[in-house]
Scaffold this active site. Structure first.
Site, mmCIF file in Angstrom:
data_model
loop_
_atom_site.group_PDB
_atom_site.id
_atom_site.type_symbol
_atom_site.label_atom_id
_atom_site.label_comp_id
_atom_site.label_asym_id
_atom_site.label_seq_id
_atom_site.Cartn_x
_atom_site.Cartn_y
_atom_site.Cartn_z
ATOM 1 N N HIS A 242 0.835 -1.221 0.000
ATOM 2 C CA HIS A 242 0.000 0.000 0.000
ATOM 3 C C HIS A 242 0.868 1.269 0.000
ATOM 4 O O HIS A 242 0.520 2.267 0.630
ATOM 5 C CB HIS A 242 -0.948 0.034 1.208
ATOM 6 N N ASN B 267 -10.338 -2.698 2.530
ATOM 7 C CA ASN B 267 -10.019 -2.703 1.097
ATOM 8 C C ASN B 267 -11.286 -2.450 0.289
ATOM 9 O O ASN B 267 -12.380 -2.427 0.849
ATOM 10 C CB ASN B 267 -9.455 -4.078 0.695
ATOM 11 N N HIS C 126 -3.977 1.150 11.836
ATOM 12 C CA HIS C 126 -3.790 -0.122 12.530
ATOM 13 C C HIS C 126 -5.163 -0.720 12.860
ATOM 14 O O HIS C 126 -5.948 -0.087 13.584
ATOM 15 C CB HIS C 126 -3.019 0.149 13.832
ATOM 16 N N TYR D 18 0.882 -4.093 12.290
ATOM 17 C CA TYR D 18 0.799 -2.675 11.923
ATOM 18 C C TYR D 18 1.624 -1.763 12.831
ATOM 19 O O TYR D 18 2.214 -0.793 12.364
ATOM 20 C CB TYR D 18 -0.662 -2.227 11.833
#
Ligand code: HDE
Length: 698
Positions: free
Chosen positions: A81, A154, A345, A368
């Protein structure tokens, strides 16, 4: 274009986060140029040297400071990403959700919660193109009064793998290949297909990635999904399972593959620019937040496991309840400070929301924070302005790299008496976070649950749910990608062991395109229940109208400026943006063209209108670029309109007679032609033209 959100400009959508950022904003207007130590600089052009032609002196602290800082400007990009674009906004719940959750930001419709949203591609590096075939990240940070809640989702509701331990393998396979760092931004290469053909649990997500969902028209019109099953817990302690959904108010649309590839070269920042410009124009992107809610007693009511992130819950089984709306109303001030440094996160949750045992989610809860420690240089990344909660966040954590806070007082431990015990715990009854008390009983074991074993039924469900054009695009995408795979055994394995289990026609058509033998029936064919889910087809996810669509008025000097204005007004009335596109920027009457044909080719527009005029028509019919413009718009199934001699431009481009979705007429027909043109543009694509368009060269 005025920058509404510039420091000295008028600020739209002022919100709590914006105010909290204010003390960190540096406004240079009217300020002297100084070193980082505050010394005013008299000469920013010349290094201190021994004589006009002599060597530079090490003593030059001004030059050294400047270059040292520059040498360290880059930070590591995100492992995945890396390419992203973001915006500020606000969220409001429509009505109290107290029955479902105690989360404070979901209680009061009068309360506005600031948000920061970052959209991203997954595979490509920070500078890669926006319109590659890829999954898109859709990460939202809600700055709630109870702390930050991150919904890190997503634009597809499932994932490639079921267990976090496989994530590094998957990412190594999908990223550019190790020896040559190719390809940038795409999955059309050996290692990706090698991995997914050996890992059947990826079949469902791969078919989403081969669908039109992987080439969105705009970040503003993408759906978003939390993927995993989460929990809501209400004030009485009652828990329910939920799945998160984002629904763009404008509806969802995609690019065509040929279009996406061309845009990747013509404007690699296509999505970023579209998002930025829409916000600057005041066309604020809106997304409704929805949840699918499942009672705990229904945990095992489905033919799949709620903990399996390769499965979605068909909306026909559990409807999506819309609970609120997010409006993105402010562009960032500084890309690096905000978009690059924001740290999401999935483990950032607030009271009233909790996790489930989805083994992919459980691994994410580790990853994360860990990744930010190297990306953002230590454990104090929560102090970076964009990451700071809007509520207080006192605790006894101390020091570490880049610490900003000056903690006052003697106590950095608890219990303490020197500070009368502060900062103190908050009991759950007073709002303190308490994990959901799920009963646990199990042996320590490395095993995949049997309930995760069906890998094909939902891939079949997805394929069954597609319209004919969407099915054709999926077939073409597999053929395109596998056609770039160099090892024949990888192609064969994908067709025979994956596609044959999804759908016989899909497998046969892809096999044919790849010159492979007709595949046998799959050994574990998917058996979806229900057989199809219409909600999954993008053709069912459009919304009426042409709001924020981009229309090209293709013209040249000699055209009637009054008519150009009339067209612009007519499209503006429907909320669309018009750009006058001409061979050069030479004024047309009192209208300055917005772009040249070379600078803004037809792939950047949703529809094209050719208003004619004798001299303009002559220029356009003699311009290969102008003819290509309309022909390409035709090939890409876009609405086309022409009046008066504008029709000669279409004829010179040799558009097929009786073409679908092409509105034409005399000057006197303008009203009728415009109506037909706008109606066609509102359908987004003229699907019925697909066969005709195929014969047109790209
Ligand atoms: Fe991520 N993911 N991910 N992911 N992910 C990251 O975190 C990871 C997964 C998603 O705009 C990283 O800050 C693991 C699913 C988004 O900044 C990293 C696993 C979903 C973003 C990471 C997954 C996502 C990330 C890289 C499998 C959809 C961008 C940089 C267990 C629900 C957020 C960073 C942004 C980013 C790990 C799977 C979404 C490395 C280990 C499933 C939108 O920590």
């Amino acid at each position: 274009m005025p920058h509404r959100n510039r420091p000295n400009g008028k600020r739209s959508g002022a919100d709590a986060k914006s105010q909290s950022l204010e003390s960190f904003r540096a406004h240079a207007d009217g300020e002297a140029l100084r070193t980082n130590q505050g010394v005013t600089i008299a000469d920013n052009q010349n290094t201190l040297r021994a004589g006009p032609r002599g060597p530079s002196l090490l003593e030059d602290f001004i030059m050294r400071e400047k270059i040292t800082h520059f040498d360290h400007e880059r930070i590591p990009e995100r492992i995945v990403h890396a390419r992203g674009s973001a915006a500020h906004g606000v969220f409001r719940v429509y009505e109290s959700q107290s029955e479902l959750t105690r989360a404070d930001f979901l209680q009061d419709p009068a309360k506005e919660t600031p948000v920061y949203v970052r959209f991203s591609t997954v595979q490509g590096p920070r500078g890669s193109s926006d319109t590659v075939r890829d999954v898109r990240g859709f990460a939202t940070k809600f700055y709630t009064e109870e702390g930050n809640f991150d919904l890190v989702g997503n634009n597809m509701p499932v994932f490639f793998i079921q267990d976090a331990i496989k994530f590094p393998d998957f990412v190594h396979a999908v990223k550019p290949e190790a020896p040559d760092e190719m390809p940038t931004g795409g999955t059309a290469h050996d290692t990706f297909w090698d991995f997914v053909s050996l890992v059947p649990e990826s079949a469902h997500m791969v078919i989403w990635a081969m669908s039109d969902r992987a080439i969105p028209r705009s970040l503003r019109t993408m759906e978003g999904f939390g993927v995993h099953t989460f929990r809501f817990i209400n004030g009485k302690g009652k828990a329910r399972f939920i799945k998160w959904h984002w629904r763009p108010v404008l509806g969802s649309y995609s690019l065509l593959w040929d279009e996406a590839q061309k845009i990747a070269g013509k404007d690699p920042d296509f999505h970023r620019r579209d998002l930025w410009q829409a916000i600057e124009r005041g066309d604020y992107p809106e997304f409704e937040l929805g949840v699918q809610v499942i009672e705990e007693s229904d945990e095992h009511a489905f033919g799949f496991d709620l903990l399996d992130p390769t499965k979605l819950i068909p909306e026909e089984l559990v409807p999506v309840k819309i609970i609120g709306k997010m409006t993105l109303n402010r562009n960032p001030d500084n890309f690096f400070a905000e978009t690059e440094q924001v740290a999401f996160h999935p483990g950032h949750i607030v009271p009233g929301i909790d996790f489930t045992n989805d083994p992919l989610l459980q691994g994410r809860l580790f990853s994360y924070t860990d990744t930010q420690i190297s990306r953002l240089g230590g454990p104090n990344f929560h102090e970076i302005p964009i990451n700071r909660p809007v509520c207080p966040f006192q605790n006894n954590q101390r020091d570490a790299m880049h610490r900003q806070t000056i903690n006052v007082g003697q106590a950095s431990y608890e219990p303490n008496s020197v500070s009368e015990g502060w900062p103190k715990e908050t009991a759950p009854k007073d709002g303190g976070f308490e994990s959901y008390q799920e009963r646990m009983d199990g042996v320590k074991i490395r095993v995949r649950s049997e309930s995760f074993a069906d890998h094909f039924s939902q891939a079949t469900l997805f394929y069954n749910s597609m319209s004919e054009p969407e099915k054709a695009h999926i077939q073409a995408a597999y053929a395109f990608e596998l056609g770039k795979v160099t090892k024949p055994e990888i192609r064969e394995r994908t067709v025979n062991e994956i596609l044959a289990n999804i759908d016989a026609d899909l497998a046969a058509n892809v096999a044919q395109a790849l010159g492979l033998a007709k595949p046998k029936r799959g050994s574990k064919p998917g058996k979806p229940e229900p057989a199809s889910s219409p909600a999954l087809s993008l053709l069912n996810r459009g919304q009426p109208g042409i709001k924020t669509r981009k229309i090209a008025v293709l013209t040249a000097p000699g055209a009637d400026a009054a008519l150009l204005k009339q067209l612009r007004d007519a499209f503006a009335k429907e909320g669309a943006t018009t750009l006058v596109v001409a061979p050069t920027l030479e004024p047309i009457g009192d209208i300055a063209p917005d772009a040249t044909i070379a600078g803004m080719p037809s792939v950047m527009f949703d529809a094209v209108f050719v208003p004619g005029g004798e001299k303009a028509t002559e220029a356009l019919t003699q311009s290969g670029d102008a003819l290509h413009f309309v022909l390409e718009a035709f090939k890409h199934l876009k609405a086309i309109g022409a009046i008066d001699t504008g029709r000669l431009v279409l004829a010179a481009a040799q558009l097929p007679d009786q073409a679908e979705g092409v509105a034409t007429g005399d000057d006197a027909d303008l009203k009728r032609v415009l109506k037909a043109f706008i109606e066609t543009a509102a359908q987004h694509r003229v699907w019925s033209r697909a066969a005709q368009a195929q014969a047109v060269p790209a």
